[in-house]
Scaffold this active site. Structure first.
Site, PDB file in Angstrom:
ATOM      1  N   CYS A 187      -2.290 -66.367  58.207  1.00  0.00           N
ATOM      2  CA  CYS A 187      -3.717 -66.236  57.882  1.00  0.00           C
ATOM      3  C   CYS A 187      -4.376 -67.585  57.640  1.00  0.00           C
ATOM      4  O   CYS A 187      -3.847 -68.437  56.921  1.00  0.00           O
ATOM      5  CB  CYS A 187      -3.862 -65.353  56.647  1.00  0.00           C
ATOM      6  SG  CYS A 187      -5.578 -65.125  56.142  1.00  0.00           S
ATOM      7  N   CYS A 205     -10.614 -63.627  60.038  1.00  0.00           N
ATOM      8  CA  CYS A 205     -10.547 -64.117  58.679  1.00  0.00           C
ATOM      9  C   CYS A 205     -10.293 -65.615  58.453  1.00  0.00           C
ATOM     10  O   CYS A 205      -9.226 -66.127  58.774  1.00  0.00           O
ATOM     11  CB  CYS A 205      -9.412 -63.312  58.053  1.00  0.00           C
ATOM     12  SG  CYS A 205      -9.192 -63.463  56.341  1.00  0.00           S
ATOM     13  N   CYS A 261      -8.161 -67.847  49.068  1.00  0.00           N
ATOM     14  CA  CYS A 261      -7.227 -66.776  48.714  1.00  0.00           C
ATOM     15  C   CYS A 261      -5.953 -67.400  48.153  1.00  0.00           C
ATOM     16  O   CYS A 261      -5.572 -68.495  48.547  1.00  0.00           O
ATOM     17  CB  CYS A 261      -6.891 -65.961  49.958  1.00  0.00           C
ATOM     18  SG  CYS A 261      -5.920 -64.473  49.638  1.00  0.00           S
ATOM     19  N   CYS A 290     -17.840 -56.892  57.706  1.00  0.00           N
ATOM     20  CA  CYS A 290     -16.591 -57.278  57.053  1.00  0.00           C
ATOM     21  C   CYS A 290     -16.962 -58.373  56.060  1.00  0.00           C
ATOM     22  O   CYS A 290     -17.469 -59.423  56.458  1.00  0.00           O
ATOM     23  CB  CYS A 290     -15.640 -57.797  58.130  1.00  0.00           C
ATOM     24  SG  CYS A 290     -14.145 -58.503  57.463  1.00  0.00           S
ATOM     25  N   GLU A 316     -17.303 -66.295  54.654  1.00  0.00           N
ATOM     26  CA  GLU A 316     -17.573 -65.716  55.965  1.00  0.00           C
ATOM     27  C   GLU A 316     -17.801 -64.216  55.882  1.00  0.00           C
ATOM     28  O   GLU A 316     -17.191 -63.533  55.071  1.00  0.00           O
ATOM     29  CB  GLU A 316     -16.351 -65.921  56.870  1.00  0.00           C
ATOM     30  CG  GLU A 316     -16.092 -67.350  57.188  1.00  0.00           C
ATOM     31  CD  GLU A 316     -14.825 -67.519  58.016  1.00  0.00           C
ATOM     32  OE1 GLU A 316     -14.350 -66.531  58.616  1.00  0.00           O
ATOM     33  OE2 GLU A 316     -14.317 -68.648  58.042  1.00  0.00           O
ATOM     34  N   CYS A 333      -0.510 -65.852  53.074  1.00  0.00           N
ATOM     35  CA  CYS A 333       0.230 -65.232  54.181  1.00  0.00           C
ATOM     36  C   CYS A 333       0.369 -66.266  55.305  1.00  0.00           C
ATOM     37  O   CYS A 333      -0.579 -67.001  55.601  1.00  0.00           O
ATOM     38  CB  CYS A 333      -0.508 -63.998  54.690  1.00  0.00           C
ATOM     39  SG  CYS A 333      -0.715 -62.725  53.416  1.00  0.00           S
TER      40      CYS A 333
HETATM   41  N1  SAH Z   1      -6.364 -59.864  51.531  1.00  0.00           N
HETATM   42  C1  SAH Z   1      -6.671 -58.634  52.175  1.00  0.00           C
HETATM   43  C2  SAH Z   1      -7.899 -58.669  53.051  1.00  0.00           C
HETATM   44  C3  SAH Z   1      -8.184 -59.896  53.861  1.00  0.00           C
HETATM   45  S1  SAH Z   1      -7.288 -60.221  55.317  1.00  0.00           S
HETATM   46  C4  SAH Z   1      -5.472 -58.172  52.982  1.00  0.00           C
HETATM   47  O1  SAH Z   1      -4.486 -58.867  53.020  1.00  0.00           O
HETATM   48  O2  SAH Z   1      -5.518 -57.070  53.496  1.00  0.00           O
HETATM   49  C5  SAH Z   1      -7.838 -59.037  56.479  1.00  0.00           C
HETATM   50  C6  SAH Z   1      -6.756 -58.606  57.455  1.00  0.00           C
HETATM   51  O3  SAH Z   1      -6.553 -59.610  58.468  1.00  0.00           O
HETATM   52  C7  SAH Z   1      -5.410 -58.385  56.807  1.00  0.00           C
HETATM   53  O4  SAH Z   1      -4.803 -57.240  57.352  1.00  0.00           O
HETATM   54  C8  SAH Z   1      -4.665 -59.641  57.221  1.00  0.00           C
HETATM   55  O5  SAH Z   1      -3.289 -59.483  57.103  1.00  0.00           O
HETATM   56  C9  SAH Z   1      -5.174 -59.825  58.625  1.00  0.00           C
HETATM   57  N2  SAH Z   1      -4.959 -61.140  59.211  1.00  0.00           N
HETATM   58  C10 SAH Z   1      -4.984 -62.348  58.630  1.00  0.00           C
HETATM   59  N3  SAH Z   1      -4.713 -63.311  59.511  1.00  0.00           N
HETATM   60  C11 SAH Z   1      -4.519 -62.707  60.694  1.00  0.00           C
HETATM   61  C12 SAH Z   1      -4.206 -63.170  62.000  1.00  0.00           C
HETATM   62  N4  SAH Z   1      -4.018 -64.462  62.263  1.00  0.00           N
HETATM   63  N5  SAH Z   1      -4.084 -62.248  62.995  1.00  0.00           N
HETATM   64  C13 SAH Z   1      -4.262 -60.936  62.729  1.00  0.00           C
HETATM   65  N6  SAH Z   1      -4.560 -60.442  61.531  1.00  0.00           N
HETATM   66  C14 SAH Z   1      -4.673 -61.313  60.517  1.00  0.00           C
END
Ligand code: SAH
Length: 351
Positions: A119, A333, A112, A105, A92, A116
């Site tokens: 995510c 994301c 990944c 972006c 994406e 998290c």
């Molecule tokens: N792996 C990298 C970049 C990808 S995620 C990182 O962790 O920074 C991009 C951003 O979106 C990160 O700050 C991540 O924590 C955030 N993110 C992921 N899922 C999310 C969600 N459900 N709501 C808000 N932010 C989210």
């Protein structure tokens, strides 16, 4: 011999490769220009001879990204792409309009490994790293589709950039090359969940890009619950690396903080965060968490956000609340790919 990924090569490498294989080295620069202007095939390089183009296509391939699906937000014009790569994998990208220019972006991995809890990307597992050429291809494909130039890049799509470090460094070199797309480092942000050893390494490169840290919690107890990477490098170690990064590069670090109701959004959390960031050249970006199916997290209320942000401000920490763009098109994301794969799965299971 397998064809080489020519768009991942630097100009010097193409020159050296051409010399080694008896191709005219002075043509390398022209080919490099074509590649970085977004040529999808060697046939487009019409100032090159047919014979040369045919040799090129035997020795090399050009990585592209085909638009598999596109959604445009009716609210703010944000465009989300699902791109298909040469091996069928899907990634994406999202294009947003900001006052300082059009920003894309991009994804750095297919899936990944970081997992998290909030995510969507992690929920679909990890397939593979993206090549530098495939990161460039996302920008080129979006530019071609939109018919406009993209001036800013954030590496905040699918994947963890510092878990694909060598390819990301090479992408940065290529995308910022004055002979290539010429997007300056000051127009690029890299976001990481906190791979501490790579933050130290990146500091030494002294790049002028913006480093964003996905912090999302003020302490190990909360952060280890939502971000498994924290069990390897705790908040203390991470912030120490950030202070080092700031000292070496002179660049302010942006801390991302997704506000999750009842998890990390209390007054006590705000105070603890302010205390821990004191003395670090920082900026906090508060984001109401996006609701990901199956994750079970709710976004904090507008009042909570205001209060949290006020506490940080009072304590001298620069803070902004991120505008939500593309909320009608699952623009965060990993969500589109996840939904798309599910749709395809359910269609396939009907057949
Ligand atoms: N792996 C990298 C970049 C990808 S995620 C990182 O962790 O920074 C991009 C951003 O979106 C990160 O700050 C991540 O924590 C955030 N993110 C992921 N899922 C999310 C969600 N459900 N709501 C808000 N932010 C989210």
């Amino acid at each position: 011999m397998n064809p080489q990924d020519i768009k991942s090569m630097t100009l010097a490498e193409i020159q050296a490769d051409f010399s080694k294989t008896g191709l005219p080295a002075f043509r390398a620069r022209q080919v490099f220009h074509w590649l970085h202007r977004g040529a999808a095939s060697f046939d487009e390089m019409t100032d090159q001879s047919l014979a040369f183009r045919s040799t090129l296509s035997e020795q090399y391939y050009i990585a592209g990204a085909a638009v598999e699906k596109k959604q445009k937000s009716k609210l703010d014009g944000t465009v989300k792409y699902l791109f298909r790569l040469h091996d069928g994998e899907l990634v994406e990208s999202v294009v947003m309009d900001y006052h300082h220019g059009r920003t894309i972006c991009i994804s750095t991995q297919v899936g990944c490994k970081m997992n998290c809890a909030f995510c969507a990307t992690g929920k679909s597992g990890f397939s593979r790293n993206l090549a530098p050429s495939e990161m460039l291809a996302q920008i080129q494909a979006a530019q071609a589709d939109l018919g406009t130039r993209i001036s800013n890049v954030v590496m905040m799509g699918m994947g963890e950039p510092l878990d694909n470090y060598e390819n990301v460094l090479r992408f940065l070199e290529l995308v910022s090359s004055s002979e290539g797309m010429n997007i300056g480092m000051r127009h690029i942000s890299l976001s990481t969940c906190g791979i501490v050893d790579k933050i130290y390494d990146l500091a030494e490169k002294k790049l002028q890009l913006t480093l964003s840290i996905s912090l999302h919690a003020p302490n190990d107890e909360i952060r280890s619950r939502t971000m498994p990477v924290n069990r390897r490098w705790g908040v203390g170690e991470l912030l120490k690396a950030c202070r080092y990064y700031g000292e070496i590069t002179g660049r302010r670090i942006s801390f991302e903080y997704a506000m999750i109701s009842g998890v990390n959004d209390s007054d006590a959390c705000a105070k603890e965060l302010a205390g821990r960031l004191k003395g670090t050249l920082s900026h906090v970006n508060l984001i109401p968490v996006n609701n990901v199916t199956g994750a079970g997290f709710q976004k904090s209320s507008a009042d909570r956000l205001k209060r949290f942000s006020a506490i940080l401000s009072e304590k001298g920490i620069p803070v902004t609340v991120r505008r939500t763009l593309g909320s009608d098109i699952d623009a965060s994301c990993g969500q589109l790919r996840r939904r798309y794969n599910k749709e395809v799965d359910s269609v396939e299971s009907l057949q």
